[in-house]
Design an enzyme around this catalytic site. Structure first.
Site, mmCIF file in Angstrom:
data_model
loop_
_atom_site.group_PDB
_atom_site.id
_atom_site.type_symbol
_atom_site.label_atom_id
_atom_site.label_comp_id
_atom_site.label_asym_id
_atom_site.label_seq_id
_atom_site.Cartn_x
_atom_site.Cartn_y
_atom_site.Cartn_z
ATOM 1 N N ASP A 139 0.860 -1.182 0.000
ATOM 2 C CA ASP A 139 0.000 0.000 0.000
ATOM 3 C C ASP A 139 0.897 1.232 0.000
ATOM 4 O O ASP A 139 2.087 1.145 0.297
ATOM 5 C CB ASP A 139 -0.886 -0.011 1.257
ATOM 6 C CG ASP A 139 -1.833 1.185 1.323
ATOM 7 O OD1 ASP A 139 -2.476 1.475 0.299
ATOM 8 O OD2 ASP A 139 -1.918 1.837 2.379
ATOM 9 N N SER A 140 0.292 2.386 -0.309
ATOM 10 C CA SER A 140 1.052 3.632 -0.240
ATOM 11 C C SER A 140 1.429 3.979 1.203
ATOM 12 O O SER A 140 2.308 4.794 1.426
ATOM 13 C CB SER A 140 0.229 4.776 -0.825
ATOM 14 O OG SER A 140 -1.005 4.877 -0.144
ATOM 15 N N CYS B 290 -3.621 -0.944 -2.205
ATOM 16 C CA CYS B 290 -3.895 0.484 -2.411
ATOM 17 C C CYS B 290 -4.823 0.651 -3.615
ATOM 18 O O CYS B 290 -4.534 0.159 -4.711
ATOM 19 C CB CYS B 290 -2.564 1.186 -2.675
ATOM 20 S SG CYS B 290 -2.701 2.912 -3.173
ATOM 21 N N GLU C 168 -6.283 10.994 9.254
ATOM 22 C CA GLU C 168 -4.943 10.987 9.854
ATOM 23 C C GLU C 168 -4.837 11.967 11.020
ATOM 24 O O GLU C 168 -4.016 11.787 11.913
ATOM 25 C CB GLU C 168 -3.889 11.255 8.785
ATOM 26 C CG GLU C 168 -3.906 10.106 7.784
ATOM 27 C CD GLU C 168 -2.686 9.981 6.935
ATOM 28 O OE1 GLU C 168 -1.983 10.976 6.761
ATOM 29 O OE2 GLU C 168 -2.445 8.865 6.432
ATOM 30 N N CYS D 124 -10.964 3.758 -1.030
ATOM 31 C CA CYS D 124 -9.649 4.160 -0.523
ATOM 32 C C CYS D 124 -9.543 3.511 0.851
ATOM 33 O O CYS D 124 -10.524 3.521 1.613
ATOM 34 C CB CYS D 124 -9.568 5.686 -0.415
ATOM 35 S SG CYS D 124 -8.103 6.277 0.483
ATOM 36 N N HIS E 205 -8.398 4.266 3.590
ATOM 37 C CA HIS E 205 -8.666 5.077 4.786
ATOM 38 C C HIS E 205 -10.169 5.241 5.052
ATOM 39 O O HIS E 205 -10.564 5.520 6.174
ATOM 40 C CB HIS E 205 -8.085 6.489 4.615
ATOM 41 C CG HIS E 205 -6.633 6.606 4.979
ATOM 42 N ND1 HIS E 205 -5.636 6.143 4.178
ATOM 43 C CD2 HIS E 205 -6.018 7.159 6.059
ATOM 44 C CE1 HIS E 205 -4.464 6.411 4.733
ATOM 45 N NE2 HIS E 205 -4.668 7.032 5.876
#
Lengths: 267, 267
Positions: free
Chosen positions: A9-10, A72, A151, A183, A185
């Site tokens: 993943d990124s 990702c 985040e 995504c 997140h």
């Protein structure tokens, strides 16, 4: 086959996919790589995302992986084709599994997709969904502030609710009954997004379906690990080991001890 | 000396520093590099920021620059010392000029600093301010959401006002009369921040003082370009030429034509 599965993943978000693989394939060994030095991918160009993904695949191959999961969404959207063409081992992304899950869920055949700018611009969710069923209408929306908000820890916050309303109000004009969280997140905003969209819209997290696809693939190709022990997990990042471990300890069902730094640019 | 000045930043924000250099040193040639493939730096580790900065300096040296301005606050905070030690040409950052400007402004000797997580953690603004005047009290606050909000275009928005209030309300408990905008994106929030902090707090943008320091340095070392023509400007980025040009055209007083991609990892 005892060789590990490579998952990348990124950054840290792909751990939600890793977690699902641990659940559904508890006997498999796994190597996770998070490109924490170059995160985020979602605002970068196709060329750069392909370059970074190729470096990571070379690194994972050097570790002897038998298959790779591109956890990702952005890398899956932009680099999966190239990676599959250039490598002999099986490589799967999260978009097609996510599209399958959404297509199985929808009744109205109106599906929403939210993701990064790069993923939305690629049109790849659209491509997979309409490959499954050309009758499906796809409504897409890039949500660039969702990752920074997550985040910053604002998963339950009036600011996040305000931003959700701005990004998603357009989707309410269509009769979507299924919304892909495109995504890694975004599942962390599941409650807030669910509250806004209402109970009639099912939120689809591609992680579960991706692990299921991987399991099917390993079975079909007779590549499952038949050793009776529980799988072993190793973690690599390109920056910030401590931040990674603290996030991983929140997401994963097991302790993350071994995390190493990789100079990914050299691959 | 006709050789260009090298100016670099993690992305596009450093163009505000480039603009100030164009104004104050109109005869100087300039090469700008924006590391748009690996932006942002503010959340990365010291080690990674130093590695990236060294690569960029090697690239700029290959272009024959006579001096370098580290326009990125985070790179100035974490990599300037190492870059200066390892290179013979003059290299200046934005922190010391910013600190000088703030120290000249303050009467209460209470100065606020807002910047990225990495810049605040480095304590370097604190170091420079107290080197100038040990009587100065510094109140610092990292503001991680400011950059994404600016990049989403929300410079005048109730969400931004809400986030400003959360980050900056602590600063109001101190009698600060000078606030350093310690990240090149923050001057774009100048109006909103000024409204919240009130007229008695002067907002300090290090860009102006940095160009002034550069001018003084070139004069002292007899390195000014004495050719009568206007300076020529060349731009390089590691990703996304079009996005860069569209941003640059908004910030700079001149058209940005020549922008090239650099494979910065190879330096």
């Amino acid at each position: 086959m005892e060789e590990p599965i490579g998952v990348f993943d990124s950054g840290v978000g792909g751990l939600t996919v890793a977690r699902e693989i641990m659940r559904q394939l508890p006997g498999e060994n796994m190597i996770y790589f998070g490109d924490t030095a170059r995160v985020p991918y979602g605002s970068k160009s196709e060329e750069t995302i392909i370059k970074y993904s190729k470096q990571i695949v070379r690194f994972l191959l050097s570790k002897g992986v038998k298959a790779i999961v591109v956890a990702c969404n952005t890398a899956s959207a932009l680099a999966l084709d190239v990676l599959q063409q250039e490598n002999d081992i099986p490589i799967i992304g999260v978009l097609e599994p996510g599209a399958i899950a959404a297509a199985e869920t929808t009744v109205t055949k109106n599906i929403g997709v939210i993701a990064t700018v790069a993923t939305i611009k690629s049109g790849m969710y659209n491509y997979y969904l309409r490959k499954i069923d050309p009758q499906i209408t796809v409504v897409s929306k890039a949500c660039p502030l969702f990752v920074p908000l997550v985040e910053e820890g604002l998963t339950e916050d009036r600011v996040t609710d305000d931003i959700i309303q701005r990004y998603l109000h357009e989707l309410k004009d269509y009769e979507i009954d299924s919304l892909i969280l495109g995504c890694t997140h975004y599942p962390l905003l599941r409650n807030a997004i669910g509250r806004y969209m209402g109970e009639e819209v099912k939120l689809v997290n591609p992680a579960y379906e991706t692990a299921k696809s991987l399991k099917r693939l390993l079975q079909d190709k007779n590549m499952m690990n038949t050793q009776p022990e529980k799988g072993k997990y190793t973690y690599f990042v390109s920056d910030g080991v401590e931040d990674f471990i603290s996030f991983a300890d929140r997401v994963l069902p097991c302790d993350v001890k071994m995390t190493s730094i990789v100079n990914i640019e050299s691959y």
